[in-house]
Design an enzyme around this catalytic site. Structure first.
Site, short mmCIF file in Angstrom:
data_model
loop_
_atom_site.label_atom_id
_atom_site.label_comp_id
_atom_site.label_asym_id
_atom_site.label_seq_id
_atom_site.Cartn_x
_atom_site.Cartn_y
_atom_site.Cartn_z
N LYS A 162 -75.01 4.88 72.70
CA LYS A 162 -75.27 3.53 72.18
C LYS A 162 -76.56 3.51 71.36
O LYS A 162 -76.61 3.03 70.23
CB LYS A 162 -75.39 2.57 73.39
CG LYS A 162 -75.80 1.16 73.09
CD LYS A 162 -77.14 0.73 73.69
CE LYS A 162 -77.54 1.12 75.06
NZ LYS A 162 -78.89 0.85 75.45
N THR A 197 -82.36 -1.72 75.78
CA THR A 197 -82.41 -1.11 74.46
C THR A 197 -81.23 -1.68 73.68
O THR A 197 -80.08 -1.43 74.01
CB THR A 197 -82.30 0.42 74.55
OG1 THR A 197 -83.34 0.90 75.41
CG2 THR A 197 -82.44 1.06 73.18
N LYS A 241 -88.33 1.57 69.62
CA LYS A 241 -87.51 2.29 70.61
C LYS A 241 -86.53 3.22 69.89
O LYS A 241 -86.25 4.33 70.36
CB LYS A 241 -86.77 1.28 71.49
CG LYS A 241 -85.79 1.88 72.47
CD LYS A 241 -86.44 2.66 73.61
CE LYS A 241 -85.38 3.32 74.49
NZ LYS A 241 -85.93 4.05 75.62
#
Ligand code: NAP
Length: 287
Positions: free
Chosen positions: A239, A96, A171
């Site tokens: 993150k 990701t 995502k």
């Protein structure tokens, strides 16, 4: 049958490699900490010393490392993927990471006569173990068609979302939803306990109604067992939420609930829980 390289054999990557080996693919592996490839080598994978060497030994190269900086190093480092001749090779980043880095990799791959897709996943450690990940792909349709059966080896859903970077944007949309389900599930538990309810019964009941969701089903039971192992690392979720908020800002939109979730998870990081699983959010209430 394509020769596969796989870089990054942590919680997710190691399970994905096992599925590829089970499906009889030849897999070459590399991970920063070599010990995390030992079991895979015992199962038939071959170790190579650098991403460059993995690339030279493979036709299709997967990466599934931690942070965008790790992706940057894996592709553009001195011993990285692009230090090899990538002519005709396909690179798929399942980390990701940021949409802009996905585009940069796709451009560089094209420049070097190779091909790249971004293909982050959802479904957690269990989805990886069970081979039931949801894989969201960005890139050229022709390349997607070429690799989609390989992605299906470890995924129950594989969709092409659009051009390079679209997998990562999808995502981010996914993580915005998860921000809501994780904070909702945590506050549900805090409330149910304060109201002195039978928590197991509450979970059984609301899990059968319109509050049902993946976080509730998979993470609430881990909290009740005080199991805070990752799963999905707190540091990786922060993150992701930072990437989502940065992208939102670029598009000129406000996401106040996602911001609140990010701030809560940041608090958890400050308290030293960055290597716990995301279910550890409850520790802000139940210490
Ligand atoms: P992880 O267990 O930390 O795995 C990442 C692996 O990449 C580690 O083994 C790490 O090596 C390795 N690595 C990092 N930088 C490297 C480099 N430069 N060269 C070679 N190897 C490198 O994390 P994970 O849970 O598998 O997650 C991987 C990615 O998938 C993350 O981006 C995460 O956000 C995403 N993701 C995770 C989940 C989940 O539920 N876990 C679900 C969907 C997506 P070391 O062993 O040396 O640290």
């Amino acid at each position: 049958m394509k020769k596969i390289g796989f870089i990054g054999t942590g919680v997710m990557g190691s399970s994905v490699v096992k599925h590829l080996l089970k499906a009889d693919y030849e897999v070459v592996v590399y991970n920063r900490t070599k010990a995390k490839t030992d079991e895979l080598v015992q199962l038939g994978a071959v170790w190579q010393e650098t991403p460059k060497k993995v690339t030279e030994a493979s036709e299709l190269i997967f990466t599934m490392v931690g942070f965008p900086e790790d992706v940057e190093q894996t592709y553009f480092g001195e011993e990285g993927i692009f230090a090899a001749d990538v002519t005709g090779k396909i690179m798929i980043d399942m980390t990701t990471s940021t949409p802009s880095l996905a585009k940069k990799i796709a451009d560089r791959a094209k420049f070097s006569r190779g091909f790249a897709l971004d293909a982050p996943v959802s479904g957690g450690d269990l989805g990886a173990k069970n081979g039931t990940l949801t894989t969201m792909v960005g890139g050229d349709e022709e390349i997607f068609e070429e690799v989609k059966d390989i992605l299906a080896v470890f995924s129950s859903k594989v969709n092409l979302q659009g051009k390079a970077g679209s997998g990562q944007h999808t995502k981010m949309a996914n993580q915005i939803m998860i921000a809501g389900t994780m904070t909702g599930m945590t506050e549900l538990l805090v409330y149910a306990k304060a109201a002195k309810l039978d928590i197991e019964k509450v979970l059984d009941t609301v899990g059968g109604g319109s509050a049902a969701n993946w976080s509730l089903t998979n993470y609430a039971p881990r909290i009740l067992k005080e199991d805070y192992t990752p799963g999905f690392f707190v540091k990786h979720f922060v993150k992701d939420l930072n990437i989502a908020l940065t992208e939102a800002e670029k598009m000129g939109i406000e996401l106040p609930a996602t911001k609140e979730a990010r701030d809560l998870y940041n608090q958890l990081m400050t308290q030293g829980f960055e290597n716990d699983g995301t279910q550890a959010l409850i520790k802000l209430w139940w210490s």
